[in-house]
Design a protein around this motif. Structure first.
Motif, PDB file in Angstrom:
ATOM      1  N   ILE A 143      52.887  69.800  68.604  1.00  0.00           N
ATOM      2  CA  ILE A 143      53.068  70.733  69.707  1.00  0.00           C
ATOM      3  C   ILE A 143      52.090  70.542  70.808  1.00  0.00           C
ATOM      4  CG2 ILE A 143      53.559  73.286  70.031  1.00  0.00           C
ATOM      5  CD1 ILE A 143      53.959  73.486  66.997  1.00  0.00           C
ATOM      6  N   GLY A 144      50.755  70.970  70.680  1.00  0.00           N
ATOM      7  CA  GLY A 144      49.777  71.149  71.448  1.00  0.00           C
ATOM      8  C   GLY A 144      49.879  70.435  72.772  1.00  0.00           C
ATOM      9  N   MET A 145      49.874  68.920  72.499  1.00  0.00           N
ATOM     10  CA  MET A 145      49.748  68.166  73.681  1.00  0.00           C
ATOM     11  C   MET A 145      50.981  68.267  74.461  1.00  0.00           C
ATOM     12  SD  MET A 145      49.597  63.985  73.727  1.00  0.00           S
ATOM     13  CE  MET A 145      48.149  64.129  72.598  1.00  0.00           C
ATOM     14  N   ASN A 146      52.189  68.427  73.982  1.00  0.00           N
ATOM     15  CA  ASN A 146      53.258  68.572  74.757  1.00  0.00           C
ATOM     16  C   ASN A 146      53.377  69.802  75.702  1.00  0.00           C
ATOM     17  OD1 ASN A 146      56.123  67.949  75.600  1.00  0.00           O
ATOM     18  ND2 ASN A 146      56.628  69.587  74.383  1.00  0.00           N
ATOM     19  N   LEU A 147      53.016  70.959  75.079  1.00  0.00           N
ATOM     20  CA  LEU A 147      52.926  72.254  75.620  1.00  0.00           C
ATOM     21  C   LEU A 147      51.747  72.270  76.811  1.00  0.00           C
ATOM     22  CD1 LEU A 147      52.794  74.529  72.561  1.00  0.00           C
ATOM     23  CD2 LEU A 147      54.781  74.411  74.503  1.00  0.00           C
ATOM     24  N   ARG A 148      50.687  71.602  76.824  1.00  0.00           N
ATOM     25  CA  ARG A 148      49.752  71.435  77.619  1.00  0.00           C
ATOM     26  C   ARG A 148      50.082  70.612  79.075  1.00  0.00           C
ATOM     27  NH1 ARG A 148      46.302  71.654  73.384  1.00  0.00           N
ATOM     28  NH2 ARG A 148      45.992  69.259  73.383  1.00  0.00           N
ATOM     29  N   LYS A 149      50.865  69.685  78.456  1.00  0.00           N
ATOM     30  CA  LYS A 149      51.591  68.880  79.684  1.00  0.00           C
ATOM     31  C   LYS A 149      52.705  69.604  80.318  1.00  0.00           C
ATOM     32  CE  LYS A 149      51.213  64.130  77.617  1.00  0.00           C
ATOM     33  NZ  LYS A 149      51.772  62.960  77.016  1.00  0.00           N
ATOM     34  N   LEU A 150      53.204  70.630  79.678  1.00  0.00           N
ATOM     35  CA  LEU A 150      54.430  71.145  80.234  1.00  0.00           C
ATOM     36  C   LEU A 150      53.628  72.435  81.089  1.00  0.00           C
ATOM     37  CD1 LEU A 150      57.240  72.448  80.522  1.00  0.00           C
ATOM     38  CD2 LEU A 150      56.893  73.844  78.493  1.00  0.00           C
ATOM     39  N   ASP A 151      52.768  73.068  80.482  1.00  0.00           N
ATOM     40  CA  ASP A 151      51.727  74.043  81.285  1.00  0.00           C
ATOM     41  C   ASP A 151      51.273  73.279  82.606  1.00  0.00           C
ATOM     42  OD1 ASP A 151      51.061  76.491  81.927  1.00  0.00           O
ATOM     43  OD2 ASP A 151      49.219  76.399  80.671  1.00  0.00           O
ATOM     44  N   LYS A 152      50.854  72.349  82.463  1.00  0.00           N
ATOM     45  CA  LYS A 152      50.166  71.678  83.766  1.00  0.00           C
ATOM     46  C   LYS A 152      51.264  71.384  84.773  1.00  0.00           C
ATOM     47  CE  LYS A 152      47.600  67.487  85.080  1.00  0.00           C
ATOM     48  NZ  LYS A 152      46.761  66.531  84.617  1.00  0.00           N
ATOM     49  N   LYS A 153      52.466  70.863  84.228  1.00  0.00           N
ATOM     50  CA  LYS A 153      53.599  70.676  85.206  1.00  0.00           C
ATOM     51  C   LYS A 153      54.110  72.047  85.989  1.00  0.00           C
ATOM     52  CE  LYS A 153      56.608  67.314  84.792  1.00  0.00           C
ATOM     53  NZ  LYS A 153      56.296  66.751  86.182  1.00  0.00           N
ATOM     54  N   LEU A 154      54.083  73.040  85.099  1.00  0.00           N
ATOM     55  CA  LEU A 154      54.661  74.259  85.795  1.00  0.00           C
ATOM     56  C   LEU A 154      53.611  74.939  86.856  1.00  0.00           C
ATOM     57  CD1 LEU A 154      56.073  76.050  82.683  1.00  0.00           C
ATOM     58  CD2 LEU A 154      57.301  74.984  84.499  1.00  0.00           C
ATOM     59  N   ASN A 155      52.279  74.798  86.295  1.00  0.00           N
ATOM     60  CA  ASN A 155      51.310  75.326  87.442  1.00  0.00           C
ATOM     61  C   ASN A 155      51.266  74.230  88.696  1.00  0.00           C
ATOM     62  OD1 ASN A 155      50.211  77.421  85.777  1.00  0.00           O
ATOM     63  ND2 ASN A 155      49.111  76.155  84.680  1.00  0.00           N
ATOM     64  N   LYS A 156      51.482  72.966  88.397  1.00  0.00           N
ATOM     65  CA  LYS A 156      51.424  72.239  89.526  1.00  0.00           C
ATOM     66  C   LYS A 156      52.704  72.577  90.497  1.00  0.00           C
ATOM     67  CE  LYS A 156      51.233  67.327  90.801  1.00  0.00           C
ATOM     68  NZ  LYS A 156      51.100  66.063  90.368  1.00  0.00           N
ATOM     69  N   ALA A 157      53.861  72.708  89.986  1.00  0.00           N
ATOM     70  CA  ALA A 157      54.997  72.863  90.788  1.00  0.00           C
ATOM     71  C   ALA A 157      54.806  74.462  91.530  1.00  0.00           C
ATOM     72  CB  ALA A 157      56.072  73.111  89.890  1.00  0.00           C
ATOM     73  N   LYS A 158      54.031  75.227  91.065  1.00  0.00           N
ATOM     74  CA  LYS A 158      53.698  76.594  91.881  1.00  0.00           C
ATOM     75  C   LYS A 158      55.162  77.359  91.979  1.00  0.00           C
ATOM     76  CE  LYS A 158      49.428  75.199  93.823  1.00  0.00           C
ATOM     77  NZ  LYS A 158      48.556  75.047  95.092  1.00  0.00           N
ATOM     78  N   ASN A 159      56.093  77.168  91.001  1.00  0.00           N
ATOM     79  CA  ASN A 159      57.170  77.967  91.318  1.00  0.00           C
ATOM     80  C   ASN A 159      57.111  79.601  91.061  1.00  0.00           C
ATOM     81  OD1 ASN A 159      59.801  79.170  90.666  1.00  0.00           O
ATOM     82  ND2 ASN A 159      60.623  77.037  90.287  1.00  0.00           N
ATOM     83  N   PRO A 160      57.215  80.322  91.974  1.00  0.00           N
ATOM     84  CA  PRO A 160      57.014  81.581  91.899  1.00  0.00           C
ATOM     85  C   PRO A 160      57.866  82.401  90.623  1.00  0.00           C
ATOM     86  CG  PRO A 160      58.415  81.460  93.780  1.00  0.00           C
ATOM     87  CD  PRO A 160      57.884  79.952  93.208  1.00  0.00           C
ATOM     88  N   HIS A 161      58.903  81.791  90.204  1.00  0.00           N
ATOM     89  CA  HIS A 161      59.780  82.230  89.164  1.00  0.00           C
ATOM     90  C   HIS A 161      59.331  82.009  87.846  1.00  0.00           C
ATOM     91  CE1 HIS A 161      62.583  83.485  92.502  1.00  0.00           C
ATOM     92  NE2 HIS A 161      62.596  82.297  92.633  1.00  0.00           N
ATOM     93  N   VAL A 162      58.146  81.255  87.858  1.00  0.00           N
ATOM     94  CA  VAL A 162      57.631  80.805  86.462  1.00  0.00           C
ATOM     95  C   VAL A 162      56.234  81.561  86.344  1.00  0.00           C
ATOM     96  CG1 VAL A 162      56.884  78.737  85.146  1.00  0.00           C
ATOM     97  CG2 VAL A 162      58.678  78.764  86.537  1.00  0.00           C
ATOM     98  N   TYR A 163      56.187  82.151  85.134  1.00  0.00           N
ATOM     99  CA  TYR A 163      54.834  82.825  84.562  1.00  0.00           C
ATOM    100  C   TYR A 163      54.317  81.991  83.501  1.00  0.00           C
ATOM    101  CZ  TYR A 163      51.094  86.079  83.266  1.00  0.00           C
ATOM    102  OH  TYR A 163      49.855  86.543  82.821  1.00  0.00           O
ATOM    103  N   SER A 164      53.026  81.271  83.239  1.00  0.00           N
ATOM    104  CA  SER A 164      52.766  80.926  82.075  1.00  0.00           C
ATOM    105  C   SER A 164      51.276  81.430  81.683  1.00  0.00           C
ATOM    106  CB  SER A 164      52.867  79.426  82.344  1.00  0.00           C
ATOM    107  OG  SER A 164      52.096  78.587  81.264  1.00  0.00           O
ATOM    108  N   THR A 165      51.338  81.722  80.521  1.00  0.00           N
ATOM    109  CA  THR A 165      50.079  82.181  79.995  1.00  0.00           C
ATOM    110  C   THR A 165      49.771  81.509  78.482  1.00  0.00           C
ATOM    111  OG1 THR A 165      48.784  84.263  79.230  1.00  0.00           O
ATOM    112  CG2 THR A 165      51.162  84.022  78.649  1.00  0.00           C
TER     113      THR A 165
END
Length: 269
Positions: free
Chosen positions: A217-239
């Motif tokens: 799980i861990g590696m995949n979730l960090r990749k996902l989190d990194k991609k979401l933060n890079k996209a800076k989509n205002p409709h996405v909140y990641s914590t």
């Protein structure tokens, strides 16, 4: 023809007393016959105190309804509504199918929640049909059996683990059914090019733990989190919360997510 007659019979039985106003909140485990899955399915339902069938309510659709019952989510919702942290809501939790496929140790739950490129047409149909059951049949049941009026296009999805994966699949497929997604620790989510496609206004609240199992799980979730933060989509909140793949932590994060969602979106109230 037989399935259609069963559906008509169950619909006729649904004209009952659920529309009555209750002084206290209503919490029940119930079932329905899914015409699209051709089987009985269980679900749990929460209706707030002083429910009024003439009012409209935000609805929370949850995967893994068993978890909600076992972990007493009723107490969470009662407390939040009484404290006015969130408005009165209706919650329906679809029980997952824990039956194991013949000759395997894999539950049908996995194939209902996680979209895969599958050669077995029946497994592929199970994912598609489950989505129809989850997005259409459950909504129709709420309206007809329990006399719930949904707040227009203001439905919230909630899922954890494979259930979180399911939400990540639905977010682009059913933007007209759900407007907000709470997805915790989605274990198998593919890091796609666009998690939330351009033009889709649904809000995604994603959370996972610092101690998720690394190899799975861990590696995949960090990749996902990194991609979401890079996209800076205002409709996405990641914590990221302190802990692992833990139902008790998801329950606490669920409270935080609901408070966040209702705080930033006044149209839900």
């Amino acid at each position: 023809m037989k399935n259609a007659l069963v559906c008509i019979f169950i619909y006729m039985l649904s004209n009952n007393l659920y529309a009555q106003t209750n002084e206290s909140s209503f919490w029940k485990v119930d079932s329905l016959y899914s015409c699209v899955l051709c089987e009985m399915r269980s679900f749990c339902i929460y209706m707030p105190a002083h429910f009024d069938c003439d009012k409209k309510y935000p609805i929370i659709f949850s995967a893994d309804g068993q978890m909600l019952v076992e972990d007493n989510y009723k107490a969470v919702l009662d407390s939040m509504i009484e404290s006015e942290l969130i408005p009165p809501v209706v919650l329906i939790g679809a029980y997952s199918n824990s039956q194991k496929m013949d000759g395997t140790n894999i539950e049908y739950r996995f194939y209902e929640y996680v979209e895969r490129d599958m050669k077995d047409i029946h497994l592929r149909e199970r994912f598609d049909n489950h989505s129809i059951y989850f997005t259409r049949e459950l909504l129709e049941l709420l309206m007809h059996r329990y006399h719930v009026k949904p707040a227009s296009a203001h439905n919230i999805f909630y899922g954890c683990s494979n259930g979180g994966d399911y939400g990540m699949n639905l977010i682009n497929q059913y933007p007209n059914v759900f407007t907000h997604f709470i997805c915790f620790s989605p274990v198998s989510t593919v890091v796609r090019k666009n998690i939330v496609k351009n033009g889709v206004q649904s809000l995604l609240y994603l959370a996972y733990g610092t101690q998720e199992l690394e190899s799975i799980i861990g590696m995949n979730l960090r990749k996902l989190d990194k991609k979401l933060n890079k996209a800076k989509n205002p409709h996405v909140y990641s914590t990221v919360y302190d802990g692992g793949h833990d139902r008790n932590l998801w329950k606490k994060e669920f409270e935080k997510a609901l408070i966040y969602i209702f705080k930033i979106d006044d149209s839900l109230r």
